[in-house]
Scaffold this motif. Structure first.
Motif, mmCIF file in Angstrom:
data_model
loop_
_atom_site.group_PDB
_atom_site.id
_atom_site.type_symbol
_atom_site.label_atom_id
_atom_site.label_comp_id
_atom_site.label_asym_id
_atom_site.label_seq_id
_atom_site.Cartn_x
_atom_site.Cartn_y
_atom_site.Cartn_z
ATOM 1 N N GLU A 161 -70.886 -36.413 5.172
ATOM 2 C CA GLU A 161 -70.437 -35.056 4.626
ATOM 3 C C GLU A 161 -69.384 -35.232 3.579
ATOM 4 O OE1 GLU A 161 -71.123 -32.687 8.681
ATOM 5 O OE2 GLU A 161 -69.195 -33.396 8.492
ATOM 6 N N MET A 162 -68.530 -36.349 3.777
ATOM 7 C CA MET A 162 -67.557 -36.578 2.836
ATOM 8 C C MET A 162 -68.230 -37.259 1.462
ATOM 9 S SD MET A 162 -64.695 -35.396 3.522
ATOM 10 C CE MET A 162 -63.827 -36.474 2.041
ATOM 11 N N VAL A 163 -69.174 -37.849 1.584
ATOM 12 C CA VAL A 163 -69.819 -38.298 0.326
ATOM 13 C C VAL A 163 -70.174 -37.204 -0.584
ATOM 14 C CG1 VAL A 163 -71.805 -39.292 -0.778
ATOM 15 C CG2 VAL A 163 -70.844 -40.471 1.151
ATOM 16 N N ARG A 164 -70.577 -36.119 -0.076
ATOM 17 C CA ARG A 164 -71.047 -34.762 -0.676
ATOM 18 C C ARG A 164 -69.677 -33.946 -1.186
ATOM 19 N NH1 ARG A 164 -75.362 -31.775 -0.926
ATOM 20 N NH2 ARG A 164 -76.348 -32.886 0.892
ATOM 21 N N ASN A 165 -68.541 -34.168 -0.275
ATOM 22 C CA ASN A 165 -67.286 -33.550 -0.633
ATOM 23 C C ASN A 165 -66.679 -34.454 -2.107
ATOM 24 O OD1 ASN A 165 -65.127 -31.790 -0.437
ATOM 25 N ND2 ASN A 165 -63.955 -32.938 0.589
ATOM 26 N N PHE A 166 -66.836 -35.804 -1.866
ATOM 27 C CA PHE A 166 -66.447 -36.153 -2.970
ATOM 28 C C PHE A 166 -67.435 -35.878 -4.528
ATOM 29 C CE2 PHE A 166 -65.766 -40.217 -0.070
ATOM 30 C CZ PHE A 166 -64.565 -39.679 0.247
ATOM 31 N N ALA A 167 -68.397 -35.781 -4.204
ATOM 32 C CA ALA A 167 -69.304 -35.520 -5.407
ATOM 33 C C ALA A 167 -69.165 -33.922 -6.080
ATOM 34 C CB ALA A 167 -70.653 -35.847 -5.042
ATOM 35 N N THR A 168 -68.853 -33.244 -5.207
ATOM 36 C CA THR A 168 -68.508 -31.929 -5.326
ATOM 37 C C THR A 168 -67.222 -31.389 -5.966
ATOM 38 O OG1 THR A 168 -68.588 -31.239 -2.965
ATOM 39 C CG2 THR A 168 -70.564 -31.003 -4.179
ATOM 40 N N GLY A 169 -66.348 -32.408 -5.799
ATOM 41 C CA GLY A 169 -65.074 -32.205 -6.211
ATOM 42 C C GLY A 169 -63.965 -31.781 -5.234
ATOM 43 N N GLY A 170 -63.984 -31.669 -4.172
ATOM 44 C CA GLY A 170 -63.201 -31.039 -3.114
ATOM 45 C C GLY A 170 -62.313 -32.071 -2.320
ATOM 46 N N ALA A 171 -62.555 -33.391 -2.612
ATOM 47 C CA ALA A 171 -61.780 -34.455 -1.653
ATOM 48 C C ALA A 171 -60.304 -34.671 -2.540
ATOM 49 C CB ALA A 171 -62.531 -35.694 -1.548
ATOM 50 N N ALA A 172 -59.633 -35.240 -1.889
ATOM 51 C CA ALA A 172 -58.040 -35.535 -2.655
ATOM 52 C C ALA A 172 -58.403 -36.443 -3.582
ATOM 53 C CB ALA A 172 -57.455 -36.297 -1.469
ATOM 54 N N ILE A 173 -59.246 -37.657 -3.517
ATOM 55 C CA ILE A 173 -59.691 -38.545 -4.764
ATOM 56 C C ILE A 173 -60.147 -37.819 -5.724
ATOM 57 C CG2 ILE A 173 -61.960 -39.423 -3.723
ATOM 58 C CD1 ILE A 173 -59.018 -41.040 -5.903
ATOM 59 N N SER A 174 -61.179 -36.648 -5.506
ATOM 60 C CA SER A 174 -61.843 -36.015 -6.514
ATOM 61 C C SER A 174 -60.716 -35.067 -7.458
ATOM 62 C CB SER A 174 -62.813 -34.861 -5.805
ATOM 63 O OG SER A 174 -63.631 -35.686 -5.083
ATOM 64 N N VAL A 175 -59.779 -34.741 -6.683
ATOM 65 C CA VAL A 175 -58.891 -33.800 -7.461
ATOM 66 C C VAL A 175 -57.935 -34.887 -8.172
ATOM 67 C CG1 VAL A 175 -56.570 -32.582 -7.205
ATOM 68 C CG2 VAL A 175 -58.827 -31.928 -5.592
ATOM 69 N N LEU A 176 -57.548 -36.075 -7.775
ATOM 70 C CA LEU A 176 -56.703 -36.872 -8.210
ATOM 71 C C LEU A 176 -57.292 -37.460 -9.525
ATOM 72 C CD1 LEU A 176 -55.148 -38.572 -5.173
ATOM 73 C CD2 LEU A 176 -53.961 -37.474 -6.700
ATOM 74 N N ALA A 177 -58.632 -37.713 -9.362
ATOM 75 C CA ALA A 177 -59.284 -38.305 -10.591
ATOM 76 C C ALA A 177 -59.360 -37.380 -11.523
ATOM 77 C CB ALA A 177 -60.750 -38.643 -10.225
ATOM 78 N N GLY B 36 -57.880 -37.697 -15.416
ATOM 79 C CA GLY B 36 -58.861 -38.015 -16.386
ATOM 80 C C GLY B 36 -59.644 -39.224 -16.083
ATOM 81 N N ALA B 37 -59.622 -39.872 -15.039
ATOM 82 C CA ALA B 37 -60.270 -40.887 -14.549
ATOM 83 C C ALA B 37 -61.805 -40.993 -14.275
ATOM 84 C CB ALA B 37 -59.433 -41.597 -13.244
ATOM 85 N N GLY C 265 -54.054 -43.171 -2.587
ATOM 86 C CA GLY C 265 -52.803 -43.848 -2.605
ATOM 87 C C GLY C 265 -52.609 -44.597 -4.188
ATOM 88 N N ALA C 266 -53.753 -45.265 -4.509
ATOM 89 C CA ALA C 266 -53.640 -45.932 -5.715
ATOM 90 C C ALA C 266 -53.795 -45.065 -6.869
ATOM 91 C CB ALA C 266 -55.079 -46.832 -5.848
ATOM 92 N N ALA C 267 -54.701 -43.978 -6.751
ATOM 93 C CA ALA C 267 -54.486 -42.747 -7.789
ATOM 94 C C ALA C 267 -53.249 -42.362 -8.058
ATOM 95 C CB ALA C 267 -55.745 -41.791 -7.654
ATOM 96 N N THR C 268 -52.488 -42.313 -6.832
ATOM 97 C CA THR C 268 -51.093 -41.501 -6.951
ATOM 98 C C THR C 268 -50.288 -42.429 -7.670
ATOM 99 O OG1 THR C 268 -51.576 -40.176 -4.855
ATOM 100 C CG2 THR C 268 -49.280 -40.763 -5.583
ATOM 101 N N ALA C 269 -50.483 -43.694 -7.929
ATOM 102 C CA ALA C 269 -49.620 -44.628 -8.421
ATOM 103 C C ALA C 269 -49.866 -44.822 -9.894
ATOM 104 C CB ALA C 269 -49.627 -45.803 -7.723
ATOM 105 N N VAL C 270 -50.835 -44.370 -10.260
ATOM 106 C CA VAL C 270 -51.282 -44.234 -11.807
ATOM 107 C C VAL C 270 -50.172 -43.696 -12.672
ATOM 108 C CG1 VAL C 270 -53.157 -43.673 -13.480
ATOM 109 C CG2 VAL C 270 -53.787 -44.649 -11.435
ATOM 110 N N PRO C 271 -49.667 -42.631 -12.562
ATOM 111 C CA PRO C 271 -48.980 -42.223 -13.537
ATOM 112 C C PRO C 271 -47.854 -43.080 -13.648
ATOM 113 C CG PRO C 271 -49.835 -40.306 -12.071
ATOM 114 C CD PRO C 271 -50.118 -41.598 -11.525
ATOM 115 N N LEU C 272 -47.149 -43.806 -12.585
ATOM 116 C CA LEU C 272 -46.132 -44.679 -12.575
ATOM 117 C C LEU C 272 -46.670 -45.841 -13.426
ATOM 118 C CD1 LEU C 272 -44.444 -44.636 -9.270
ATOM 119 C CD2 LEU C 272 -43.633 -43.918 -11.428
#
Length: 348
Positions: free
Chosen positions: A85-101, A105-106, A319-326
Motif C-alpha cells: 500500500e505504501m508503494v502506491r502512496n510513494f508513487a502517487t505523492g502522498g508519503a513523507a518522502i514524496s512531499v520532501l522530494a 526538486g529531487a 531523514g536524509a531528504a530533510t538534511a539536504v537543505p543544510l
C-alpha cells in the motif's frame, strides 16, 4: 550477474581539491571553524565531487520496498499489507518522502522488489520483483544466492540511472514491514553484539513487543550462527530492500557519487557495504541520528557524525531528504562567501 562486481575498486576522492577547499574555508570572512559542520560538509563534498565548488542541486532518491518472511513471527505493529500500500502512496505523492522530494526538486525513484500485497503496475514504480517476500529467517536463510545477487544488482542499476542523470548526491530509502527486525538481526551478527543492544520499537511496538522481537532475533542468530562474512550474513538475515541498498552504496562509491545515509535500516546497509568494501566509507555522509534504538550504536561503529538529531524514525529516506537543505547551504556558503582579501577585511 556475478557478485564479483562488489570487489571492483571504489573511486578515490580528489585530495588536491580537498586541500584547496580546506584552504578556502580558512580564507573566508569568518573565524576558522566558526561554521562548524557546514565547513566540513562543503570540503568533503568538494573532494568527493572533484570540484572546488561543490553543489547538491541534482539529488537522486531511490526508495526500495520489499516484504519480509519474519513478519510471520509477529514482530511489527502494522500488518504486512502496508508495504504494498505504501508503494502506491510513494508513487502517487502522498508519503513523507514524496512531499520532501517534490519540495527539494529531487528525482524520486520507487522500486518494488517484492511485496505480499502486490499493488501491480503503477506509473512511477519500477518493478523488480524477486519474490513476494524473503523467507522467514527463523526457519531458513532469508534469501537464496540468486535472490541476493538480484537484489544487489537492482541497487546498482539505480546508481547507474543516477549517474546517467548527472546526479550530485545519491540517497537510498526503504520500506518493508518487519525490516527493523531484519536490520537489527543483521547488525547484531556483524557487530557480534546481543540483539537487545540493537532492536527497537520499529513501527511502534511496546516493551513486551520489543522483548518478543529480541527473542525472535536470538532464534535467528542461533539458526545462522555459521554464517561467515557480511555478504553471507546479509543473505541469511537481510531483506531484498536492504540488499538493494547495499548494492547501491557499493556502486555509488565505485562510480564516484556521494551518498547521504538515512536512518537505522540504511545505516545497517551502509555497515554491510563497508564490511564488503571498506573504501565505501569515504563516500558516505550521514544525515541524522534516528530515534530508533540501536542507531546510535551503528553510528559509533561507522565513526559517523550525523548532521541532524530531530528524533526522526520514519525511514523512507525522509531523514536524509530533510538534511539536504543544510548541505545546499554548506555549499552556498563555501562558494559564495568572500575571502578576507576580496572583502578588504583585516585578519589580524
Amino acid at each position: 550477474m556475478s557478485l564479483d562486481w562488489l570487489s571492483a575498486p571504489c573511486a578515490q576522492p580528489d585530495l588536491a581539491i580537498l586541500g584547496e577547499a580546506a584552504d578556502r574555508q580558512e580564507q573566508l570572512t569568518k573565524p576558522p571553524g566558526s561554521l562548524g559542520m557546514l565547513e566540513a560538509l562543503a570540503v568533503d563534498l568538494a573532494s568527493l565531487q572533484r570540484t572546488p565548488r561543490p553543489a547538491v542541486d541534482r539529488v537522486w532518491i531511490s526508495v526500495f520496498a520489499a516484504d519480509h518472511g519474519v513478519a510471520a513471527e509477529g514482530v511489527s505493529a502494522f500488518p504486512q499489507v502496508v508495504t504494498g500500500e505504501m508503494v502506491r502512496n510513494f508513487a502517487t505523492g502522498g508519503a513523507a518522502i514524496s512531499v520532501l522530494a517534490r519540495t527539494l526538486g529531487a528525482n524520486l525513484e520507487v522500486v518494488n522488489l517484492g511485496t505480499v500485497n502486490d499493488p501491480g503496475e503503477i506509473p512511477g514504480v519500477r518493478r523488480e520483483i524477486i519474490a513476494p517476500s524473503t523467507a522467514n529467517f527463523c526457519v531458513e536463510a532469508a534469501m537464496t544466492v540468486q535472490q541476493l545477487d538480484s537484489a544487489l544488482a537492482v541497487g546498482a542499476e539505480s546508481v547507474r540511472a543516477a549517474k546517467a542523470a548527472d546526479t550530485q548526491l545519491f540517497i537510498g530509502g526503504e520500506m518493508g514491514i518487519a525490516n527493523t527486525t531484519s536490520a537489527a538481526a543483521l547488525a547484531s551478527a556483524i557487530l557480534n553484539e546481543p540483539p537487545s543492544c540493537l532492536a527497537g520499537a520499529g513501527t511502534g511496538l511496546d516493551s513486551s513487543g520489543v522483548s518478543h522481537k529480541v527473542t525472535v532475533i536470538e532464534r535467528a542468530l542461533a539458526r545462522h550462527a555459521d554464517a561467515r562474512g557480511a555478504l553471507e550474513q546479509l543473505r541469511c538475515l537481510g531483506g531484498f530492500e536492504i540488499a538493494a541498498l547495499v548494492g547501491a552504496f557499493v556502486a555509488a562509491a565505485q562510480t564516484g557519487i556521494p551518498v547521504l545515509v538515512d536512518g537505522f535500516i540504511t545505516t545497517t546497509a551502509a555497515l554491510v557495504a563497508v564490511h564488503i568494501q571498506p573504501d565505501v566509507h569515504r563516500w558516505l555522509l550521514f544525515a541524522h541520528r534516528s530515534k530508533e534504538h540501536g542507531h546510535a550504536r551503528l553510528l559509533r561503529a561507522l565513526e559517523a557524525d550525523p548532521v541532524l538529531d530531530l528524533g526522526l524514525r520514519l525511514g523512507e529516506a525522509s531523514g536524509a531528504a530533510t538534511a539536504v537543505p543544510l548541505l545546499r547551504l554548506a555549499c552556498a556558503l563555501h562558494n559564495g562567501m568572500a575571502t578576507f582579501a576580496q572583502a578588504g577585511v583585516s585578519t589580524a
